[in-house]
Design a protein around this motif. Structure first.
Motif, mmCIF file in Angstrom:
data_model
loop_
_atom_site.group_PDB
_atom_site.id
_atom_site.type_symbol
_atom_site.label_atom_id
_atom_site.label_comp_id
_atom_site.label_asym_id
_atom_site.label_seq_id
_atom_site.Cartn_x
_atom_site.Cartn_y
_atom_site.Cartn_z
ATOM 1 N N GLU A 184 9.702 37.161 98.300
ATOM 2 C CA GLU A 184 9.886 38.605 98.163
ATOM 3 C C GLU A 184 8.679 39.365 98.711
ATOM 4 O O GLU A 184 8.816 40.423 99.327
ATOM 5 N N ALA A 185 7.481 38.824 98.488
ATOM 6 C CA ALA A 185 6.267 39.464 99.014
ATOM 7 C C ALA A 185 6.262 39.442 100.536
ATOM 8 O O ALA A 185 5.879 40.419 101.188
ATOM 9 N N ILE A 186 6.686 38.313 101.117
ATOM 10 C CA ILE A 186 6.761 38.203 102.577
ATOM 11 C C ILE A 186 7.754 39.221 103.135
ATOM 12 O O ILE A 186 7.480 39.915 104.128
ATOM 13 N N LYS A 187 8.917 39.329 102.503
ATOM 14 C CA LYS A 187 9.925 40.281 102.963
ATOM 15 C C LYS A 187 9.420 41.717 102.847
ATOM 16 O O LYS A 187 9.730 42.565 103.685
ATOM 17 N N GLY A 188 8.640 41.986 101.802
ATOM 18 C CA GLY A 188 8.056 43.315 101.663
ATOM 19 C C GLY A 188 7.096 43.628 102.802
ATOM 20 O O GLY A 188 7.080 44.740 103.341
ATOM 21 N N ASP A 189 6.282 42.632 103.184
ATOM 22 C CA ASP A 189 5.369 42.823 104.318
ATOM 23 C C ASP A 189 6.153 43.075 105.611
ATOM 24 O O ASP A 189 5.784 43.919 106.416
ATOM 25 N N LEU A 190 7.247 42.326 105.788
ATOM 26 C CA LEU A 190 8.066 42.496 106.984
ATOM 27 C C LEU A 190 8.696 43.885 107.014
ATOM 28 O O LEU A 190 8.723 44.545 108.058
ATOM 29 N N ASN A 191 9.162 44.360 105.866
ATOM 30 C CA ASN A 191 9.750 45.696 105.810
ATOM 31 C C ASN A 191 8.741 46.771 106.169
ATOM 32 O O ASN A 191 9.035 47.711 106.904
ATOM 33 N N ARG A 192 7.520 46.633 105.668
ATOM 34 C CA ARG A 192 6.488 47.636 105.975
ATOM 35 C C ARG A 192 6.137 47.608 107.457
ATOM 36 O O ARG A 192 5.810 48.627 108.044
ATOM 37 N N LEU A 193 6.196 46.423 108.037
ATOM 38 C CA LEU A 193 5.897 46.300 109.464
ATOM 39 C C LEU A 193 6.947 47.008 110.311
ATOM 40 O O LEU A 193 6.634 47.637 111.322
ATOM 41 N N LEU A 194 8.208 46.939 109.876
ATOM 42 C CA LEU A 194 9.300 47.472 110.683
ATOM 43 C C LEU A 194 9.624 48.933 110.392
ATOM 44 O O LEU A 194 10.255 49.600 111.207
ATOM 45 N N HIS A 195 9.177 49.430 109.264
ATOM 46 C CA HIS A 195 9.557 50.780 108.885
ATOM 47 C C HIS A 195 8.935 51.829 109.796
ATOM 48 O O HIS A 195 7.792 51.704 110.244
ATOM 49 N N SER A 196 9.692 52.876 110.030
ATOM 50 C CA SER A 196 9.213 54.030 110.780
ATOM 51 C C SER A 196 8.475 54.963 109.834
ATOM 52 O O SER A 196 8.586 54.851 108.611
ATOM 53 N N PRO A 197 7.699 55.951 110.370
ATOM 54 C CA PRO A 197 7.031 56.919 109.500
ATOM 55 C C PRO A 197 7.985 57.645 108.562
ATOM 56 O O PRO A 197 7.624 57.942 107.419
ATOM 57 N N SER A 198 9.228 57.945 108.990
ATOM 58 C CA SER A 198 10.172 58.638 108.115
ATOM 59 C C SER A 198 10.569 57.756 106.938
ATOM 60 O O SER A 198 10.718 58.234 105.802
ATOM 61 N N VAL B 107 -13.519 41.698 130.469
ATOM 62 C CA VAL B 107 -13.318 41.845 129.030
ATOM 63 C C VAL B 107 -12.301 42.968 128.829
ATOM 64 O O VAL B 107 -12.440 44.049 129.406
ATOM 65 N N VAL B 108 -11.290 42.695 128.035
ATOM 66 C CA VAL B 108 -10.301 43.721 127.695
ATOM 67 C C VAL B 108 -10.463 44.048 126.211
ATOM 68 O O VAL B 108 -10.390 43.158 125.366
ATOM 69 N N ILE B 109 -10.699 45.312 125.911
ATOM 70 C CA ILE B 109 -10.775 45.764 124.526
ATOM 71 C C ILE B 109 -9.533 46.596 124.243
ATOM 72 O O ILE B 109 -9.262 47.573 124.940
ATOM 73 N N VAL B 110 -8.772 46.194 123.239
ATOM 74 C CA VAL B 110 -7.533 46.883 122.913
ATOM 75 C C VAL B 110 -7.570 47.336 121.460
ATOM 76 O O VAL B 110 -8.070 46.635 120.584
ATOM 77 N N ALA B 111 -7.052 48.538 121.205
ATOM 78 C CA ALA B 111 -6.845 49.028 119.846
ATOM 79 C C ALA B 111 -5.374 49.387 119.706
ATOM 80 O O ALA B 111 -4.852 50.201 120.470
ATOM 81 N N ASP B 112 -4.705 48.747 118.768
ATOM 82 C CA ASP B 112 -3.278 49.019 118.567
ATOM 83 C C ASP B 112 -2.890 48.527 117.178
ATOM 84 O O ASP B 112 -3.260 47.417 116.787
ATOM 85 N N ILE B 113 -2.187 49.367 116.440
ATOM 86 C CA ILE B 113 -1.719 48.957 115.120
ATOM 87 C C ILE B 113 -0.206 49.143 115.066
ATOM 88 O O ILE B 113 0.404 49.738 115.952
ATOM 89 N N ARG B 114 0.393 48.576 114.019
ATOM 90 C CA ARG B 114 1.847 48.637 113.890
ATOM 91 C C ARG B 114 2.345 50.074 114.044
ATOM 92 O O ARG B 114 1.643 51.012 113.616
ATOM 93 N N ARG B 115 3.409 50.397 114.580
ATOM 94 C CA ARG B 115 4.363 49.575 115.282
ATOM 95 C C ARG B 115 3.803 49.373 116.676
ATOM 96 O O ARG B 115 3.684 50.297 117.442
ATOM 97 N N TYR B 116 3.415 48.137 116.984
ATOM 98 C CA TYR B 116 2.663 47.828 118.192
ATOM 99 C C TYR B 116 3.403 48.237 119.463
ATOM 100 O O TYR B 116 4.621 48.156 119.544
ATOM 101 N N GLN B 117 2.622 48.692 120.449
ATOM 102 C CA GLN B 117 3.210 49.073 121.733
ATOM 103 C C GLN B 117 3.362 47.816 122.591
ATOM 104 O O GLN B 117 2.377 47.180 122.971
ATOM 105 N N ARG B 118 4.589 47.476 122.902
ATOM 106 C CA ARG B 118 4.860 46.205 123.565
ATOM 107 C C ARG B 118 4.231 46.133 124.949
ATOM 108 O O ARG B 118 3.784 45.061 125.380
#
Length: 304
Positions: free
Chosen positions: A78-92, A194-205
């Motif tokens: 259930e905790a894993i599924k909660g993490d997955l839901n937060r990863l996929l959720h939109s701001p709304s 050297v490539v420095i990247v900053a990106d957080i969920r929802r990651y830009q593919r």
């Protein structure tokens, strides 16, 4: 006593595993590595399957689950599924959850500052510092060319990093424009890059793909992301998982911003006296620029 990580609605099983990793036994570390390999997908399986893939017994898996503060494998799932839901959720989606659960007893500004302070405190540990110092050494190498790229919301942090690094050293490039033209940057990338990247969920593919392709061409990729990121997401040699939890419906960029400022400060300290002449030259050019603007304000024509 360490606070219950589950009290932070945006904390994750992956974050807890990373924080406790060095305290685990050898077999428990095998399970943790398997869970983190492709988190959270790698953890969405039966206890028997996870044990088999980790090369351990089911008892070892259940022991690790217990150390996470979870009562049984069902609660772990259930905790894993909660993490997955937060990863996929939109701001709304997050707004609805935020409005339903956020404690409004204290002023919002107070809650924001307290959460940000907590995020900053949790960001430092020995592993992060060792990787941080190695990245600073890499950036101090004048033979290295640096490419910086940001996601849809984190590009402003990368823009600040580019401006600061450009003062300290040569060979700093912002990857900009539409993704369709990024191939011209990749043509320049090699093992000295050297490539420095900053990106957080929802990651830009497109950003992720650029970084992975750069890694394939030999570049060292340094990624600043959130607790849910994995090195393979960006082909990263160094991945800094930074807290982004916030009482706001939007993720917080406070820690990534401070991290960027720390990189710049540490690099300036590392360069030492060699930087002094460069800064003096930059300041002289700034004075020339100011004189030119005074002579040709606005229109670009000399004042009469």
């Amino acid at each position: 006593m360490r606070p219950d990580p589950r009290a932070d609605g945006l904390d994750s099983v992956a974050t807890r595993l990373q924080q406790m990793f060095e305290t685990l036994g050898r077999r428990e570390k095998d399970v943790a590595r398997e869970i983190l390999r492709d988190y959270p997908i790698s953890a969405l399986t039966t206890v028997a399957s996870l044990a088999d893939r980790s090369g351990v017994s089911t008892a070892t898996v259940l022991r690790l689950v217990q150390r996470l503060g979870l009562e049984g494998y069902g609660e772990f799932q259930e905790a894993i599924k909660g993490d997955l839901n937060r990863l996929l959720h939109s701001p709304s989606d997050r707004l609805s959850a935020f409005q339903a659960t956020e404690d409004k007893a204290s002023p919002f500004l107070q809650r924001m500052l307290e959460r940000s302070a907590g995020n900053l405190t949790r960001s430092f540990d020995g592993v992060v510092d060792a990787d941080f110092r190695q990245v600073v050494e890499t950036l101090a190498d004048p033979k290295r060319r640096i490419y910086c790229i940001g996601g849809r919301y984190s590009h402003h942090i990368i823009g600040l990093l580019v401006d600061y690094l450009g003062v300290l050293r040569d060979g700093v490039q912002m990857v900009s424009g539409q993704p369709d033209v990024w191939s011209r940057y990749l043509l320049e990338v090699d093992a000295r890059s050297v490539v420095i990247v900053a990106d957080i969920r929802r990651y830009q593919r497109t950003v992720q793909r650029f970084c992975r392709l750069a890694a394939e061409r030999g570049a060292s990729v340094v990624a600043l992301s959130d607790p849910w990121a994995e090195p393979g997401d960006f082909g990263a040699e160094h991945l800094f998982r930074l807290p982004t939890a916030s009482p706001s419906l939007m993720d917080s960029y406070a820690v990534p911003l401070v991290f960027v400022e720390a990189l710049v400060g540490a690099l300036a300290e590392r360069l030492g006296p060699a930087l002094k002449a460069r800064l003096a030259e930059c300041e002289a050019m700034d004075c020339i620029e100011t004189d030119l603007r005074r002579a040709w304000p606005g229109t670009g024509k000399q004042e009469e």
